[in-house]
Motif scaffolding. Sequence first.
Motif, mmCIF file in Angstrom:
data_model
loop_
_atom_site.group_PDB
_atom_site.id
_atom_site.type_symbol
_atom_site.label_atom_id
_atom_site.label_comp_id
_atom_site.label_asym_id
_atom_site.label_seq_id
_atom_site.Cartn_x
_atom_site.Cartn_y
_atom_site.Cartn_z
ATOM 1 N N GLY A 139 -18.987 -9.846 37.993
ATOM 2 C CA GLY A 139 -19.011 -10.667 39.058
ATOM 3 C C GLY A 139 -20.256 -11.646 39.207
ATOM 4 N N LYS B 130 -14.949 -13.619 44.781
ATOM 5 C CA LYS B 130 -14.723 -12.497 43.663
ATOM 6 C C LYS B 130 -14.392 -11.137 44.398
ATOM 7 C CE LYS B 130 -19.919 -13.020 43.856
ATOM 8 N NZ LYS B 130 -21.006 -13.410 43.425
ATOM 9 N N GLY C 67 -10.326 -12.999 43.494
ATOM 10 C CA GLY C 67 -11.431 -12.601 42.640
ATOM 11 C C GLY C 67 -11.268 -13.270 41.254
ATOM 12 N N ASP D 91 -13.826 -12.998 39.246
ATOM 13 C CA ASP D 91 -13.932 -12.266 38.108
ATOM 14 C C ASP D 91 -12.969 -11.156 37.732
ATOM 15 O OD1 ASP D 91 -14.073 -10.897 40.667
ATOM 16 O OD2 ASP D 91 -15.919 -9.843 40.883
#
Length: 394
Positions: A100, A108, A131, A133
């Motif tokens: 992240g 994220k 998100g 990530d």
Amino acid sequence: MLTKVVRQSKITLIAGLSMMSSLAYANDPDYGIVPPQINAQTYILMDYHSGAVLAAANPDQRQAPASLTKMMTSYVIGDAIKQGKLHPTDMVTITEKSWGKNFPGSSKMFLNLNQQVSVDDLNRGIIIVSGNDACVAIAEHMYGSEQAFIEQMNKFVRQFDLKNTHFETVHGLDHEGQYSSARDMAIIGAHLIRDLPEEYKIYAEKEFTFNKIKQPNRNGLLWDKSMNVDGLKTGHTNSAGYNLVASATQNNMRLISVVMGVDSMKGREVETKKLLQWGFSRFETFKTLDANKTVSEQTVYYGAENKAQLGVLDDAFITIPKGRTADLKARYELDNKNLQAPLVKGQVVGKVIYQLDGKDIAAVNLQVMQDVEEAGFFGKAWDWVILTVKGLFD
């Protein structure tokens, strides 16, 4: 009563709709109903069941999709789960690339380096809290790299026949050469709803908690009690502006709306609500043909059977202005005057055409309901004689 006509010309199909439904509309029909003023660079309102475009402005204009990209990321994941190639309980190790920390200032899931996270959590992190990530983490897990995952995304772009979409990222952050359109995003949304109902259920979830961090779904219309919105996805970058794909139901009708390039987060919800409420108040959708029910029986030449049942393999729907059902007319047209074996179940041999106010507004593919194999030598010879004689009088 359906009137039979031998087909002379083809109706223009809206790109992608043949993948969604057996019904296609001719050139986005204009019913003379003025849509509301929508403050967006581009938008579209489409009926889910019929594929009818009820309102649009620049629907094929290429735009930066931002996090709407995650709808295709989600489709790749949901399709793999449906096929048993991926399981919600599979565990994923968070790598340096999917950490992240690599996505400052963007949405994220707040993944930690070397953390073990389930596919189910990552999927919710993508759909509910957008998100970036999580997108990278699951892409690496499924295909070994982001690029290989992106290739799968673009494979579905081709499969859905999307004319104005190309992905260069798994998350939607601005990238040269990445683009989509309001029409294409509506089609992706329809595929999610139709093809992956279990995946689509996640889009209605209002919040997600991970690492003790609770985040709300970015789609504020999920909380609007005046409508039954159950998806789909928001997106925003400086280049894209504010985007929102939404879907809502009312009675037996489902609409999909897309607004792209709106000036504010609140504005994309306001414009979307205007579109959806207008659509539900002005139009109605109903089933015109039942799946696997014969519409017409036609003579087949050179076949082991001398008759073929024609109809549709999937239910067909049509969307028209409210109160106009009694004014609707229908006819069927065959692509060729004489059907000839072999014929394969599902083969398209004509259309059922729907007309309103003297204009053709929609067409349903007329399909063969069962295989018809070729006849033997003597059967084919006899049919050749019959067709030759018929040809002398046509």
